[in-house]
Design a protein around this motif. Structure first.
Motif: not given
Length: 92
Positions: A63-69
């Motif tokens: 799956r496409q994970d989105t990086a969070t700061h």
């Protein structure tokens, strides 16, 4: 399996299984394992389709994970002990 074939396989099996077959109990265990596996030859598989893994014929993408700061303080606030900003593991 002939005795000659067993003699070729024994060193490999010893290395893989970490069991020494140089004594009577080890040889007995090896013969029992071979006899157990030989039962597979007696199974009738006529008309049985070979099993195909779903990953052999199609690509499965992650799956496409989105990086969070995240802020360092947010992460380290959960630590019980910190030394110079690093997590410290307990000494048992």
């Amino acid at each position: 399996m002939s005795s000659k074939d067993i003699l070729k396989v024994v060193p490999l099996l010893e290395r893989l299984s970490l069991i020494r077959f140089g004594n009577e109990s080890g040889v007995k265990r090896l013969r029992e394992a071979i006899d157990f596996a030989d039962q597979l030859k007696d199974i009738n598989v006529d008309g049985v389709e070979p099993m195909i893994s779903p990953n052999e014929t199609k690509c499965t993408f992650l799956r496409q994970d989105t990086a969070t700061h995240t802020d360092k303080q947010d992460i380290t606030q959960n630590a019980k002990f910190l030394v110079e900003g690093y997590f410290v593991a307990p000494n048992q």
